[in-house]
Design a protein around this motif. Structure first.
Motif, PDB file in Angstrom:
ATOM      1  N   ARG A   2      58.304   5.552  46.809  1.00  0.00           N
ATOM      2  CA  ARG A   2      58.022   4.110  46.859  1.00  0.00           C
ATOM      3  C   ARG A   2      59.160   3.367  47.560  1.00  0.00           C
ATOM      4  O   ARG A   2      58.927   2.448  48.347  1.00  0.00           O
ATOM      5  N   ARG A   3      60.392   3.786  47.304  1.00  0.00           N
ATOM      6  CA  ARG A   3      61.544   3.135  47.945  1.00  0.00           C
ATOM      7  C   ARG A   3      61.509   3.357  49.452  1.00  0.00           C
ATOM      8  O   ARG A   3      61.817   2.456  50.229  1.00  0.00           O
ATOM      9  N   VAL A   4      61.138   4.549  49.890  1.00  0.00           N
ATOM     10  CA  VAL A   4      61.016   4.815  51.330  1.00  0.00           C
ATOM     11  C   VAL A   4      59.978   3.887  51.946  1.00  0.00           C
ATOM     12  O   VAL A   4      60.208   3.290  53.005  1.00  0.00           O
ATOM     13  N   MET A   5      58.841   3.736  51.285  1.00  0.00           N
ATOM     14  CA  MET A   5      57.792   2.852  51.803  1.00  0.00           C
ATOM     15  C   MET A   5      58.317   1.425  51.957  1.00  0.00           C
ATOM     16  O   MET A   5      58.074   0.771  52.978  1.00  0.00           O
ATOM     17  N   GLU A   6      59.046   0.964  50.960  1.00  0.00           N
ATOM     18  CA  GLU A   6      59.599  -0.395  51.023  1.00  0.00           C
ATOM     19  C   GLU A   6      60.629  -0.521  52.139  1.00  0.00           C
ATOM     20  O   GLU A   6      60.625  -1.501  52.889  1.00  0.00           O
ATOM     21  N   LYS A   7      61.512   0.465  52.275  1.00  0.00           N
ATOM     22  CA  LYS A   7      62.525   0.429  53.341  1.00  0.00           C
ATOM     23  C   LYS A   7      61.888   0.479  54.723  1.00  0.00           C
ATOM     24  O   LYS A   7      62.442  -0.032  55.691  1.00  0.00           O
ATOM     25  N   ALA A   8      60.732   1.122  54.814  1.00  0.00           N
ATOM     26  CA  ALA A   8      60.024   1.208  56.096  1.00  0.00           C
ATOM     27  C   ALA A   8      59.248  -0.067  56.397  1.00  0.00           C
ATOM     28  O   ALA A   8      58.660  -0.194  57.470  1.00  0.00           O
ATOM     29  N   GLY A   9      59.230  -1.014  55.460  1.00  0.00           N
ATOM     30  CA  GLY A   9      58.586  -2.297  55.698  1.00  0.00           C
ATOM     31  C   GLY A   9      57.242  -2.483  55.045  1.00  0.00           C
ATOM     32  O   GLY A   9      56.643  -3.557  55.152  1.00  0.00           O
ATOM     33  N   LEU A  10      56.731  -1.454  54.380  1.00  0.00           N
ATOM     34  CA  LEU A  10      55.433  -1.589  53.716  1.00  0.00           C
ATOM     35  C   LEU A  10      55.593  -2.392  52.429  1.00  0.00           C
ATOM     36  O   LEU A  10      56.655  -2.401  51.817  1.00  0.00           O
ATOM     37  N   ARG A  11      54.508  -3.051  52.044  1.00  0.00           N
ATOM     38  CA  ARG A  11      54.508  -3.856  50.826  1.00  0.00           C
ATOM     39  C   ARG A  11      53.481  -3.320  49.845  1.00  0.00           C
ATOM     40  O   ARG A  11      52.393  -2.886  50.237  1.00  0.00           O
ATOM     41  N   TYR A  12      53.840  -3.428  48.571  1.00  0.00           N
ATOM     42  CA  TYR A  12      52.946  -2.989  47.501  1.00  0.00           C
ATOM     43  C   TYR A  12      51.644  -3.775  47.582  1.00  0.00           C
ATOM     44  O   TYR A  12      51.651  -4.998  47.687  1.00  0.00           O
ATOM     45  N   LEU A  13      50.511  -3.069  47.523  1.00  0.00           N
ATOM     46  CA  LEU A  13      49.204  -3.709  47.535  1.00  0.00           C
ATOM     47  C   LEU A  13      48.521  -3.611  46.173  1.00  0.00           C
ATOM     48  O   LEU A  13      48.026  -4.604  45.656  1.00  0.00           O
ATOM     49  N   ARG A  14      48.494  -2.385  45.600  1.00  0.00           N
ATOM     50  CA  ARG A  14      47.733  -2.229  44.362  1.00  0.00           C
ATOM     51  C   ARG A  14      48.092  -0.933  43.661  1.00  0.00           C
ATOM     52  O   ARG A  14      48.640  -0.013  44.263  1.00  0.00           O
ATOM     53  N   THR A  15      47.732  -0.901  42.373  1.00  0.00           N
ATOM     54  CA  THR A  15      47.761   0.321  41.577  1.00  0.00           C
ATOM     55  C   THR A  15      46.308   0.696  41.304  1.00  0.00           C
ATOM     56  O   THR A  15      45.492  -0.178  41.027  1.00  0.00           O
ATOM     57  N   TYR A  16      45.996   1.960  41.427  1.00  0.00           N
ATOM     58  CA  TYR A  16      44.634   2.414  41.181  1.00  0.00           C
ATOM     59  C   TYR A  16      44.684   3.752  40.449  1.00  0.00           C
ATOM     60  O   TYR A  16      45.713   4.409  40.399  1.00  0.00           O
ATOM     61  N   PHE A  17      43.563   4.117  39.873  1.00  0.00           N
ATOM     62  CA  PHE A  17      43.468   5.342  39.090  1.00  0.00           C
ATOM     63  C   PHE A  17      42.351   6.209  39.661  1.00  0.00           C
ATOM     64  O   PHE A  17      41.306   5.702  40.030  1.00  0.00           O
ATOM     65  N   GLN A  18      42.620   7.484  39.740  1.00  0.00           N
ATOM     66  CA  GLN A  18      41.605   8.419  40.215  1.00  0.00           C
ATOM     67  C   GLN A  18      41.578   9.619  39.285  1.00  0.00           C
ATOM     68  O   GLN A  18      42.533   9.863  38.554  1.00  0.00           O
ATOM     69  N   ASP A  19      40.486  10.327  39.336  1.00  0.00           N
ATOM     70  CA  ASP A  19      40.358  11.519  38.508  1.00  0.00           C
ATOM     71  C   ASP A  19      41.049  12.693  39.189  1.00  0.00           C
ATOM     72  O   ASP A  19      40.766  12.994  40.354  1.00  0.00           O
ATOM     73  N   TRP A  20      41.953  13.316  38.476  1.00  0.00           N
ATOM     74  CA  TRP A  20      42.636  14.498  38.975  1.00  0.00           C
ATOM     75  C   TRP A  20      42.017  15.729  38.326  1.00  0.00           C
ATOM     76  O   TRP A  20      41.729  15.704  37.132  1.00  0.00           O
ATOM     77  N   PRO A  21      41.811  16.788  39.082  1.00  0.00           N
ATOM     78  CA  PRO A  21      41.272  18.019  38.484  1.00  0.00           C
ATOM     79  C   PRO A  21      42.157  18.498  37.332  1.00  0.00           C
ATOM     80  O   PRO A  21      41.673  18.962  36.324  1.00  0.00           O
ATOM     81  N   GLU A  22      43.462  18.387  37.526  1.00  0.00           N
ATOM     82  CA  GLU A  22      44.417  18.733  36.482  1.00  0.00           C
ATOM     83  C   GLU A  22      45.461  17.620  36.442  1.00  0.00           C
ATOM     84  O   GLU A  22      46.147  17.370  37.428  1.00  0.00           O
ATOM     85  N   ALA A  23      45.564  16.960  35.300  1.00  0.00           N
ATOM     86  CA  ALA A  23      46.545  15.885  35.164  1.00  0.00           C
ATOM     87  C   ALA A  23      47.952  16.461  35.261  1.00  0.00           C
ATOM     88  O   ALA A  23      48.227  17.567  34.796  1.00  0.00           O
ATOM     89  N   ILE A  24      48.843  15.699  35.898  1.00  0.00           N
ATOM     90  CA  ILE A  24      50.253  16.074  35.956  1.00  0.00           C
ATOM     91  C   ILE A  24      51.066  14.938  35.352  1.00  0.00           C
ATOM     92  O   ILE A  24      50.574  13.809  35.236  1.00  0.00           O
ATOM     93  N   ASP A  25      52.287  15.239  34.962  1.00  0.00           N
ATOM     94  CA  ASP A  25      53.131  14.236  34.335  1.00  0.00           C
ATOM     95  C   ASP A  25      53.215  12.982  35.200  1.00  0.00           C
ATOM     96  O   ASP A  25      53.543  13.058  36.384  1.00  0.00           O
ATOM     97  N   GLY A  26      52.890  11.858  34.616  1.00  0.00           N
ATOM     98  CA  GLY A  26      52.953  10.573  35.308  1.00  0.00           C
ATOM     99  C   GLY A  26      51.634  10.113  35.877  1.00  0.00           C
ATOM    100  O   GLY A  26      51.489   8.942  36.242  1.00  0.00           O
ATOM    101  N   SER A  27      50.647  10.996  35.973  1.00  0.00           N
ATOM    102  CA  SER A  27      49.378  10.600  36.583  1.00  0.00           C
ATOM    103  C   SER A  27      48.657   9.533  35.770  1.00  0.00           C
ATOM    104  O   SER A  27      47.861   8.766  36.320  1.00  0.00           O
ATOM    105  N   GLU A  28      48.965   9.445  34.485  1.00  0.00           N
ATOM    106  CA  GLU A  28      48.328   8.419  33.652  1.00  0.00           C
ATOM    107  C   GLU A  28      48.751   7.000  34.056  1.00  0.00           C
ATOM    108  O   GLU A  28      48.095   6.031  33.705  1.00  0.00           O
ATOM    109  N   GLN A  29      49.843   6.885  34.831  1.00  0.00           N
ATOM    110  CA  GLN A  29      50.292   5.573  35.300  1.00  0.00           C
ATOM    111  C   GLN A  29      49.649   5.174  36.629  1.00  0.00           C
ATOM    112  O   GLN A  29      49.890   4.089  37.135  1.00  0.00           O
TER     113      GLN A  29
END
Length: 193
Positions: free
Chosen positions: A144-171
């Motif tokens: 996320r920090r790289v994206m910000e340093k490259a000039g991109l701006r946060y647009l949204r948070t979204y949730f998708q179904d993962w075949p196998e959840a990994i740590d942090g995917s709930e966020q």
């Protein structure tokens, strides 16, 4: 081997089938893959039959691949790769997705930001790109920090179904964007003007 782009410290070139061993090393580092698949190893055969063809794919709307092998200019060392590919081949390449996957040894040295900025500049000044988008897990603070340093701006948070959840995917996942209009009037462009 054809160079697509050079920045002060990086050379981005097309992938070749000879890059398979490099991909195996990258995609089997648990820390590199932490936010992608939870750090699980990726079988060589999967990389050969699925990943490498995707990295080699030429997009009809641009005549170029969307993934670029990254090398350090001064040493030729392979650092990983960058993605700058059309989201929709029917869209003419005006909207592209930015991404990067670098070896852990390259982290924290500014390569991801440098490569991202160089691709964005080339996209907006030479390739007819109008919008750059990038996505990562919400918990991936480094990306996320790289994206910000490259000039991109946060647009949204979204949730998708993962075949196998990994740590942090709930966020969820986050999307960042940068339009040509915002980039062309931004401070970096004014400084270079």
């Amino acid at each position: 081997m054809r160079t697509f782009l050079e920045s002060p410290r990086l050379r981005l070139r097309r992938f070749t089938e000879a890059d398979l061993d490099l991909l195996v090393g990258l995609d089997n580092d648990p820390e590199v893959m932490r936010y992608l698949n939870g750090g699980r190893p990726v079988p060589r055969e999967t990389l050969r039959t699925r990943s490498l063809p995707r990295l080699l794919h030429i997009h009809p709307c641009t005549g170029e691949p969307g993934f670029w092998a990254a090398e350090e200019r001064s040493t030729g060392a392979w650092l990983g790769w960058f993605e700058f590919r059309p989201v929709d081949d029917d869209g003419g390449g005006e909207v592209v997705e930015l991404g990067y996957r670098l070896h852990k040894a390259a982290w924290g040295r500014g390569y991801a930001t440098e490569g991202s900025r160089a691709l964005i500049r080339k996209g907006f000044t030479e390739l007819g790109v109008r919008r750059v988008t990038a996505n990562t897990m919400a918990v991936n603070a480094g990306s996320r920090r790289v994206m910000e340093k490259a000039g991109l701006r946060y647009l949204r948070t979204y949730f998708q179904d993962w075949p196998e959840a990994i740590d942090g995917s709930e966020q969820g996942e986050v999307e960042y964007v940068l339009t040509y209009e915002d980039w062309s009037t931004g401070p970096e462009v004014r400084r270079l003007g």
